[in-house]
Motif scaffolding. Structure first.
Motif, PDB file in Angstrom:
ATOM      1  N   VAL A 211       0.842  -1.199   0.000  1.00 28.70           N
ATOM      2  CA  VAL A 211       0.000   0.000   0.000  1.00 28.70           C
ATOM      3  C   VAL A 211       0.877   1.249   0.000  1.00 28.70           C
ATOM      4  N   ARG A 212       1.801   1.337   0.967  1.00 24.16           N
ATOM      5  CA  ARG A 212       2.718   2.476   1.013  1.00 24.16           C
ATOM      6  C   ARG A 212       3.908   2.130   1.894  1.00 24.16           C
ATOM      7  N   ASN A 213       5.084   2.567   1.492  1.00 27.97           N
ATOM      8  CA  ASN A 213       6.278   2.432   2.325  1.00 27.97           C
ATOM      9  C   ASN A 213       6.352   3.673   3.217  1.00 27.97           C
ATOM     10  N   ILE A 214       5.744   3.562   4.399  1.00 21.54           N
ATOM     11  CA  ILE A 214       5.576   4.727   5.280  1.00 21.54           C
ATOM     12  C   ILE A 214       6.903   5.208   5.839  1.00 21.54           C
ATOM     13  N   ALA A 215       7.691   4.301   6.394  1.00 17.83           N
ATOM     14  CA  ALA A 215       9.024   4.652   6.900  1.00 17.83           C
ATOM     15  C   ALA A 215      10.019   4.413   5.767  1.00 17.83           C
ATOM     16  N   ALA A 216      10.747   5.443   5.400  1.00 14.37           N
ATOM     17  CA  ALA A 216      11.598   5.388   4.203  1.00 14.37           C
ATOM     18  C   ALA A 216      12.573   4.226   4.220  1.00 14.37           C
ATOM     19  N   GLY A 217      12.848   3.700   3.015  1.00 13.49           N
ATOM     20  CA  GLY A 217      13.812   2.615   2.873  1.00 13.49           C
ATOM     21  C   GLY A 217      13.331   1.345   3.524  1.00 13.49           C
TER      22      GLY A 217
ATOM     23  N   LYS B 228      -4.437   6.604   8.604  1.00 14.59           N
ATOM     24  CA  LYS B 228      -5.600   6.029   7.936  1.00 14.59           C
ATOM     25  C   LYS B 228      -5.226   5.690   6.502  1.00 14.59           C
ATOM     26  N   SER B 229      -6.045   4.825   5.864  1.00 16.06           N
ATOM     27  CA  SER B 229      -5.779   4.433   4.479  1.00 16.06           C
ATOM     28  C   SER B 229      -7.079   4.105   3.764  1.00 16.06           C
TER      29      SER B 229
ATOM     30  N   GLY C 296      -1.690   4.500  -2.092  1.00 15.34           N
ATOM     31  CA  GLY C 296      -0.535   5.132  -1.474  1.00 15.34           C
ATOM     32  C   GLY C 296      -0.809   6.571  -1.105  1.00 15.34           C
ATOM     33  N   ALA C 297      -1.441   7.320  -2.020  1.00 16.42           N
ATOM     34  CA  ALA C 297      -1.733   8.729  -1.764  1.00 16.42           C
ATOM     35  C   ALA C 297      -2.753   8.904  -0.651  1.00 16.42           C
ATOM     36  N   GLY C 298      -3.619   7.923  -0.499  1.00 14.49           N
ATOM     37  CA  GLY C 298      -4.665   8.001   0.527  1.00 14.49           C
ATOM     38  C   GLY C 298      -4.273   7.368   1.841  1.00 14.49           C
TER      39      GLY C 298
END
Length: 449
Positions: free
Chosen positions: A72-78, A109-110, A114-116
Motif C-alpha cells: 500500500v505504502r512504504n511509510i518509513a523510508a527505505g 488512515k488508508s 498510497g496517496a490516501g
C-alpha cells in the motif's frame, strides 16, 4: 479396415461443495525468506495486513477481491519498518497506528492507495524518542473512531477521530492529576463503554463522544476486564475488596451493574472467568472453581450462571478457543489428557466430543475461525515414528460433524506460528503458512460452493 484405437481416460475429479483448495497467495519475501503476514483485517472489498519485505521493512499491504496482493505504502523510508498496528475498519476506511522514519508512532488512515495513506494527526508533539502518542484500543462506534492515546504530559486519556486532524481530539481529561489509563474500549448500546482509572480506583465508563456525556457507570471500583457484549447486556470480570475476580454484568446503568455470582465461594480464591464468548445471546466462558477449570454459561442472572458440563472428571477440561458456529459453541477441551474438538449447545447432553482427530495424542485445536460456512482451525494430525518427538499439523475443515471434520492442505512440522492468523475474506479463508522452499507467507483456502 483401419484399426480403431480406444483411449482410456483417467477419471477426472469433480469438485464438490465444501471441497477446499489451499494455495499461496503471493511470495512477498522471495524464496525461503518470510514476509510473516500479520493482523489480517477486512475493510469492505480489501484485505489489509502487515508484512516484511527486504526492501521496505514491515509495512502495510493489501489483497483485493480479485486476489491481487500489493504494497500500500512504504511509510518509513527505505527498509525501516513503520510496523503498522491496531488495524481497524471504520466504514470504508482503515485506521491504524504506524511509526514514521523518526520512530514517532501516531494515528494513520488508508483508503487502500498510497496517496490516501496518511497520518491523521501528530497528537504528542514532544521530541522523539518520547514523542509517540502510541494510540491503542482503536474502536468504532457509530462511525466514529475512539481510542486511547498519550498527550504531551504522558497522560493516557480517551480520544476520538473523524479521520481529519481537526476532528481528532481528546474527549475528556478523565484524571486531571494523573493518567486515566483508558482501556477495554467496547461498543455497546449505541455508545462507547470502557475502563478508566481515577484516584479512587478503576470503573466502567460510558461516552457519547462529548465531554459532558463521558461519565462513570459503576459506583463501585472493581478493576473491570474482558468487556463482552451479549445481546442487551455487557458482561465482564471484576474484583473488589470483598470479592476476588468473578463474572459481572451491566445493562449500561449504575443500578444495573452488578456481580453475577461468586462462583468460587472459598474466601480469597477467584474463579478468574476467561474467554467470554457470545453464542446466540448466551454467554459462555471458562472458570476455575475449586482448582477445576470447566465450561460455564450465563443468561445474565445469578441462577442462570452455572457450569455446563464437567467433561473431564479427573482433571481440568481446560476449555480454549471458544468460538460460535451455527448457533453452537466449539472449543478445544481435554479428556484423558488429550485436547480435541468439542461442541456445546449449552446443555449437559449436548456438550460432547466432535472428533478424536489425533488418536495417538492431543490434536490441540487452535485458531478456530468461521469462513465460507465452515469452521477452520489448526490441529496436530500425525506422529512421525522415524523421528521420535516429531509431530505434524494441518489445516482442518469442519461442518460440526464427526465425518465432516477433515484435514485439508499439506502437513507441516508442528509450529506454533503456522498455520495461523485465520480470517474470512469474502468467503475465502486467508491465513499465514509456510511450505517447502518458502518462508511464512500469505495463503488462502478456497471453498467450493
Amino acid at each position: 479396415m483401419a484399426a480403431i484405437g480406444l483411449a482410456i481416460l483417467a477419471p477426472v475429479a469433480v469438485a464438490a461443495p465444501g471441497d477446499v483448495h489451499t494455495s499461496q497467495s503471493r511470495d512477498i519475501a522471495a524464496g525461503p525468506a518470510s514476509s510473516d503476514p500479520e493482523r489480517l483485517t477486512v475493510v469492505g472489498s480489501t484485505l489489509f495486513f502487515t508484512a516484511d519485505h527486504p526492501t521496505y521493512g514491515r509495512e502495510l499491504w493489501k489483497t483485493t477481491a480479485g486476489g491481487v496482493t500489493s504494497l500500500v505504502r512504504n511509510i518509513a523510508a527505505g527498509a525501516a519498518a513503520s510496523d503498522p498496528l491496531e488495524l481497524t475498519a471504520v466504514g470504508s476506511t482503515l485506521f491504524f497506528t504506524a511509526m514514521d522514519s523518526a520512530g514517532d508512532r501516531e494515528l494513520w488512515k488508508s483508503d487502500g492507495t498510497g496517496a490516501g495513506t496518511v497520518r491523521v494527526r501528530n497528537i504528542r508533539t514532544v521530541a522523539p524518542p518520547n514523542g509517540s502518542s502510541a494510540p491503542g484500543e482503536l474502536t468504532e462506534v457509530n462511525g466514529t473512531l475512539f481510542f486511547a492515546a498519550s498527550d504531551n504530559a504522558g497522560d493516557r486519556e480517551l480520544w476520538k477521530s473523524n479521520g481529519v486532524g481537526s476532528g481528532t481530539v481528546r474527549v475528556r481529561n478523565i484524571y486531571p492529576t494523573g493518567s486515566a489509563n483508558v482501556r477495554e474500549l467496547t461498543s455497546f448500546a449505541g455508545a462507547l463503554f470502557f475502563v478508566a482509572t481515577q484516584q479512587d480506583g478503576s470503573r466502567i465508563w460510558r461516552s457519547d463522544g462529548l465531554a459532558a456525556g463521558t461519565v462513570r457507570v459503576s459506583s463501585v471500583s472493581m478493576i473491570p476486564q474482558a468487556l463482552t457484549v451479549v445481546g442487551s447486556k455487557l458482561f465482564f470480570t471484576g474484583e473488589t475488596g470483598t470479592y476476588n475476580r468473578e463474572p459481572w454484568v451491566s445493562d449500561g446503568s449504575s443500578a444495573g451493574t452488578k456481580m453475577l455470582r461468586n462462583l468460587d465461594p472459598e474466601p480469597g480464591v477467584p474463579s478468574n472467568p476467561s474467554q467470554l464468548t457470545d453464542v446466540g445471546g448466551t454467554l459462555f466462558f471458562s472458570a476455575d472453581v475449586g482448582g477445576d477449570r470447566e465450561l460455564y454459561k450465563s443468561d445474565g442472572t445469578a441462577a442462570g450462571t452455572r457450569i455446563v458440563r464437567n467433561v473431564n472428571l479427573t482433571q481440568d477440561t481446560l476449555p480454549l478457543g471458544l468460538t460460535a458456529y451455527n448457533g453452537k459453541l466449539y472449543f478445544s477441551g481435554r479428556n484423558n489428557f488429550d485436547a480435541e474438538l468439542y461442541v456445546s449447545d449449552g446443555t449437559f447432553a449436548g456438550t460432547k466430543l466432535v472428533k478424536d482427530i489425533y488418536n495417538q495424542g492431543a490434536s490441540s485445536p487452535t485458531g478456530l475461525t468461521v469462513a465460507g460456512g465452515f469452521l477452520f482451525f489448526r490441529a496436530l494430525t500425525f506422529f512421525d515414528p522415524t523421528f521420535p518427538g516429531t509431530v505434524y499439523d494441518q489445516l482442518i475443515r469442519s461442518d460440526g460433524t464427526t465425518a465432516g471434520t477433515i484435514p485439508v492442505g499439506a502437513m507441516g512440522v508442528a509450529d506454533d506460528e503456522v498455520p495461523a492468523g485465520f480470517v474470512d475474506f469474502q468467503g475465502t479463508l486467508y491465513y499465514r503458512d509456510s511450505s517447502a522452499g518458502f518462508g511464512v507467507e500469505l495463503w488462502q483456502a478456497t471453498i467450493e460452493n
